[in-house]
Design a protein around this motif. Structure first.
Motif, PDB file in Angstrom:
ATOM      1  N   UNK A 134       3.824   3.106 -18.189  1.00 57.40           N
ATOM      2  CA  UNK A 134       4.769   4.215 -18.339  1.00 57.40           C
ATOM      3  C   UNK A 134       4.017   5.528 -18.518  1.00 57.40           C
ATOM      4  N   UNK A 135       3.024   5.525 -19.389  1.00 57.66           N
ATOM      5  CA  UNK A 135       2.257   6.747 -19.648  1.00 57.66           C
ATOM      6  C   UNK A 135       1.172   6.963 -18.590  1.00 57.66           C
ATOM      7  N   UNK A 136       0.917   5.942 -17.739  1.00 57.56           N
ATOM      8  CA  UNK A 136      -0.152   5.980 -16.737  1.00 57.56           C
ATOM      9  C   UNK A 136      -1.508   6.254 -17.387  1.00 57.56           C
ATOM     10  N   UNK A 137      -1.835   5.419 -18.340  1.00 62.28           N
ATOM     11  CA  UNK A 137      -3.098   5.545 -19.065  1.00 62.28           C
ATOM     12  C   UNK A 137      -3.721   4.158 -19.216  1.00 62.28           C
ATOM     13  N   UNK A 138      -5.035   4.060 -18.976  1.00 68.87           N
ATOM     14  CA  UNK A 138      -5.715   2.821 -19.317  1.00 68.87           C
ATOM     15  C   UNK A 138      -6.572   3.068 -20.551  1.00 68.87           C
ATOM     16  N   UNK A 139      -6.636   2.058 -21.406  1.00 71.23           N
ATOM     17  CA  UNK A 139      -7.497   2.145 -22.585  1.00 71.23           C
ATOM     18  C   UNK A 139      -8.751   1.341 -22.299  1.00 71.23           C
ATOM     19  N   UNK A 140      -9.898   1.947 -22.571  1.00 71.31           N
ATOM     20  CA  UNK A 140     -11.163   1.242 -22.366  1.00 71.31           C
ATOM     21  C   UNK A 140     -11.934   1.228 -23.669  1.00 71.31           C
ATOM     22  N   UNK A 141     -13.036   0.466 -23.672  1.00 73.40           N
ATOM     23  CA  UNK A 141     -13.883   0.401 -24.862  1.00 73.40           C
ATOM     24  C   UNK A 141     -14.517   1.754 -25.164  1.00 73.40           C
ATOM     25  N   UNK A 149       5.162  -3.269 -11.852  1.00 69.73           N
ATOM     26  CA  UNK A 149       4.995  -1.928 -12.411  1.00 69.73           C
ATOM     27  C   UNK A 149       4.660  -0.931 -11.311  1.00 69.73           C
ATOM     28  N   UNK A 150       5.486   0.106 -11.186  1.00 63.55           N
ATOM     29  CA  UNK A 150       5.236   1.135 -10.172  1.00 63.55           C
ATOM     30  C   UNK A 150       3.933   1.869 -10.477  1.00 63.55           C
ATOM     31  N   UNK A 185      -6.481   8.617 -17.968  1.00 62.87           N
ATOM     32  CA  UNK A 185      -5.163   8.651 -17.337  1.00 62.87           C
ATOM     33  C   UNK A 185      -5.295   8.722 -15.817  1.00 62.87           C
ATOM     34  N   UNK A 186      -4.229   8.325 -15.132  1.00 64.08           N
ATOM     35  CA  UNK A 186      -4.278   8.202 -13.663  1.00 64.08           C
ATOM     36  C   UNK A 186      -2.956   8.599 -13.040  1.00 64.08           C
ATOM     37  N   UNK A 187      -3.002   8.919 -11.754  1.00 68.03           N
ATOM     38  CA  UNK A 187      -1.777   9.052 -10.970  1.00 68.03           C
ATOM     39  C   UNK A 187      -1.416   7.711 -10.343  1.00 68.03           C
ATOM     40  N   UNK A 188      -2.447   7.021  -9.842  1.00 67.28           N
ATOM     41  CA  UNK A 188      -2.267   5.650  -9.360  1.00 67.28           C
ATOM     42  C   UNK A 188      -3.440   4.805  -9.837  1.00 67.28           C
ATOM     43  N   UNK A 189      -3.148   3.528 -10.066  1.00 64.41           N
ATOM     44  CA  UNK A 189      -4.161   2.612 -10.585  1.00 64.41           C
ATOM     45  C   UNK A 189      -4.346   1.466  -9.593  1.00 64.41           C
ATOM     46  N   UNK A 190      -5.606   1.134  -9.287  1.00 66.03           N
ATOM     47  CA  UNK A 190      -5.905  -0.038  -8.455  1.00 66.03           C
ATOM     48  C   UNK A 190      -6.592  -1.068  -9.352  1.00 66.03           C
TER      49      UNK A 190
END
Ligand SMILES: Cc1cc2nc3c(=O)[nH]c(=O)nc-3n(C[C@H](O)[C@H](O)[C@H](O)COP(=O)(O)OP(=O)(O)OC[C@H]3O[C@@H](n4cnc5c(N)ncnc54)[C@H](O)[C@@H]3O)c2cc1C
Lengths: 426, 192
Positions: A118-125, A315-316, A130-135
């Motif tokens: 929803x927020x278009x964010x990935x959490x990493x170590x 998920x879109x 944040x992203x517009x699209x994620x692969x």
């Protein structure tokens, strides 16, 4: 509506943020986003290609590739290392520096721990991105609950070697340490799993090693499937011609339990099979991050996707490629991942720029070595028809049954590896 | 003959409209990128037994693919793959690769053989392999900078009769020694 624990925590987190309370445990933003950005998870067969091709197609898109390791070891050809044909894993190892310098891919070495669609964010170590699209191309993880007793400690005794690297080295060391006259046991999980012909190539390479170095030894293959799942007649001929009396192939034998102490596996919880070396290839599913992010389908194993854009149907804005996704009849192979990545890249670029998407055109070719000088192959061309991926009729197929092409294919396979790894790393 | 649906869409530019979504038929780049897993990005091969396709002549690629498809040219995997494409798609891919920059191959070649090949090529091969092999008459392939091992494998197939030589080539090749042929291949591989 019920909430699982993750969604619940997310809601609580969002609420806390809105109320202006400190976001406990929320990592800091690693790299603030300015323009259009695609984040790619995984630097393997799928991820590297998606990252590179998006940059080749549109330099205005920032691409961040997040991979836990600082290098990648190829599973393809790792069976040749186990069989003693390759001296070390160097020819199978790539680095990412040229993806950065040649294409401007921003490579981040970190573990992705969560995705917020929803927020278009990935959490990493190392922080959030944040992203517009994620692969997402995380490869596979194991369904360990389906093999009783097979945990992290057991893996060190009974390696799977189904992700190339230390596990591959461990299996070869064990094989080298085995006495002549010993027995190696190998278990094959029910399909679908990563690389349909992979277990049978491994059996061939192990048998090649045994024939040459420990001729009194045996390899028992316990296959959960009713028969060899790929290139069956070719493997059977190859084994008969080269490894009669060495490979003991037993179909419909599903390993459900291990006993590390006794160095034994249990078939359907009943029949015990002991080995001096045990190569346990567990049942598989999409990489853990895809499961955690709710990208897997009703089977809880693999990720359903649009068959042209590879956008998740769950998920879109998130695309899943490679072993983790379901791409119709395309096998879970490195070549498929490579091909899917390019189709996905073109459509991610189109979607970000509000342009029309393009139908998939894909290829798979998989070589398997039978001896050090003979290889066999399977090949196919894929297209999309009415929204579904199909193998183009009257094309593709396997090598000639009489092995008349096996010497040439063993040569071509080497150039295949060279080209596909060069594609991924330059 | 009925065209395959995919070839038809490509030839006429009509979009296949499905219930799922609307997407254009595969573009030339979409079709060609799938080949790069074996032939290298944009057709620049890093593997010595796989030919570089970058900047190969369009007519030569079209001819090769059609011969793979019909079985006239022997192959291991290419026949199986070529059958998956319509003639229109083959033309689109051939055009795509012909437009890519020549890919310099990094290979060890024999200086003496290059020199010998250079002295032989114009009079023997120059009428079809034009401009030191940088161009080709009609569907003659570009040889400049091609991988030596790939060309050696092809020459072996020609000499054994497995692959059929064009008449004009046969007239020139038949009287030549193995050493001369080898020198010619070193020469063409060396042309940048
Ligand atoms: C023995 C064997 C032989 C094979 N032989 C062949 C062959 O000859 N030809 C062929 O085409 N295929 C072959 N394969 C299959 C091939 O290896 C896979 O299909 C291919 O690797 C799939 O690509 P992928 O991108 O999905 O996953 P991978 O290539 O595994 O890449 C996934 C990457 O994501 C990273 N990652 C995962 N989760 C995270 C996270 N949370 N955070 C950060 N990074 C993460 C991993 O570290 C990994 O680098 C073989 C496989 C095996 C096991």
């Amino acid at each position: 509506m019920t909430l699982d624990r993750r969604s619940f925590l997310k809601l609580v987190g969002a609420g806390a943020g809105a109320a202006g309370l400190p976001l406990i445990g929320r990592a800091a933003e690693l790299m603030p986003k300015a323009g259009k950005r695609v984040v790619v998870i995984g630097g393997g067969y799928g991820g590297t290609i998606a990252a590179k091709y998006i940059r080749m197609m549109d330099k205005s898109i920032e691409v961040v590739m997040i991979e836990r390791n600082d290098h990648f070891v190829s599973c393809p050809f790792s069976n040749l290392y186990i069989g003693g044909i390759l001296k070390d894993l160097n020819p199978l190892t790539i680095k990412y520096d040229k993806l950065a310098s040649n294409h401007g891919v921003k490579v981040v070495q970190a573990e992705v721990t969560a995705i917020d669609p929803a927020a278009k964010v990935v959490t990493t170590s190392k922080g959030t991105v944040s992203y517009d699209r994620l692969v997402v191309s995380p490869g596979i993880d194991f369904r360990l609950d389906e093999v009783k007793g097979y945990d992290a400690a057991a893996m060190e005794k009974m390696p799977h070697a189904w992700k190339a690297g230390p596990q591959t080295v461990l299996l070869r060391k064990q094989l080298e340490a085995m006495k002549d006259g010993g027995t190696m046991v190998m278990s094959v999980p029910l399909a679908p799993y990563r690389c349909p012909p992979g277990p049978y190539e491994r059996a061939s390479m192990v048998a090649h090693y045994l024939k040459k170095n420990k001729p009194k030894s045996k390899l028992v293959v316990l296959d959960a499937n009713p028969d060899i799942t790929s290139k069956g007649p070719l493997f059977k001929k190859g084994w008969k011609d080269n490894y009669e009396g060495i490979i003991d192939y037993r179909p419909a034998k599903k390993v459900t339990e291990v006993n590390v102490q006794a160095m034994a596996v249990l078939v359907e919880g009943l029949e015990e099979v002991k080995g001096d070396v045990i190569n346990l290839i567990p049942p598989q599913r999409a990489g853990q991050i895809a499961v955690a992010a709710g990208l897997v389908g009703d089977d809880k194993k693999w990720c359903p996707v649009n068959q042209t854009t590879f956008e998740s149907t769950k998920h879109a804005g998130i695309h899943v490629i490679g072993d983790a996704c379901v791409a119709g009849p395309m096998p879970k192979s490195g070549y498929s991942a490579n091909s899917e990545a390019k189709v996905c890249a073109a459509n991610v670029v189109a979607l970000i720029n509000g342009k029309e998407t393009t139908d998939l055109s894909g290829i798979n070719t998989c070589y398997s070595y039978i001896t050090d000088k003979d290889a066999i192959s399977v090949a196919a061309v894929y297209a999309v028809k009415e929204g579904k991926i199909i193998a183009v009729p009257n094309s593709g197929g396997v090598s000639p049954a009489d092995y008349s092409a096996s010497k040439l294919e063993a040569i071509y396979a080497q150039s295949w590896l060279k080209n596909i790894l060069t594609e991924m790393s330059t | 003959m009925m065209m395959k649906w995919r070839g038809w869409a490509l030839a006429t530019g009509v979009l296949a409209i499905s219930a799922m979504a609307q997407a254009a038929p595969p573009s030339a780049a979409m079709l060609s990128n799938a080949c790069a897993g074996c032939h290298g990005t944009n057709g620049g091969s890093a593997g010595p037994s796989m030919p570089t396709l970058a900047s190969q002549s369009k007519e030569a690629i079209e001819a090769a693919m059609k011969k793979f498809k019909s079985g006239e040219r022997p192959s291991t995997i290419m026949g199986r793959l070529a059958k998956g494409y319509s003639d229109a798609e083959i033309t689109a891919m051939a055009e795509f690769f012909s437009k890519q920059k020549l890919h310099p191959t990094n290979q060890t070649l024999d200086k003496a053989k290059i020199a010998k090949g250079a002295s032989l090529q114009e009079s023997n091969c120059g009428r079809c392999h034009i401009e030191d092999g940088k161009e080709g008459k009609d569907d003659t392939p570009v040889m400049a900078s091609q991988w030596l091992p790939y060309m050696q494998m092809q020459m072996t197939d020609y000499l054994s009769g497995k692959r059929k030589m064009p008449e004009k080539m046969k007239e020139k090749v038949d009287p030549m020694s193995k050493e001369d042929l080898e020198a010619l291949l070193h020469f063409y591989a060396s042309v940048k």
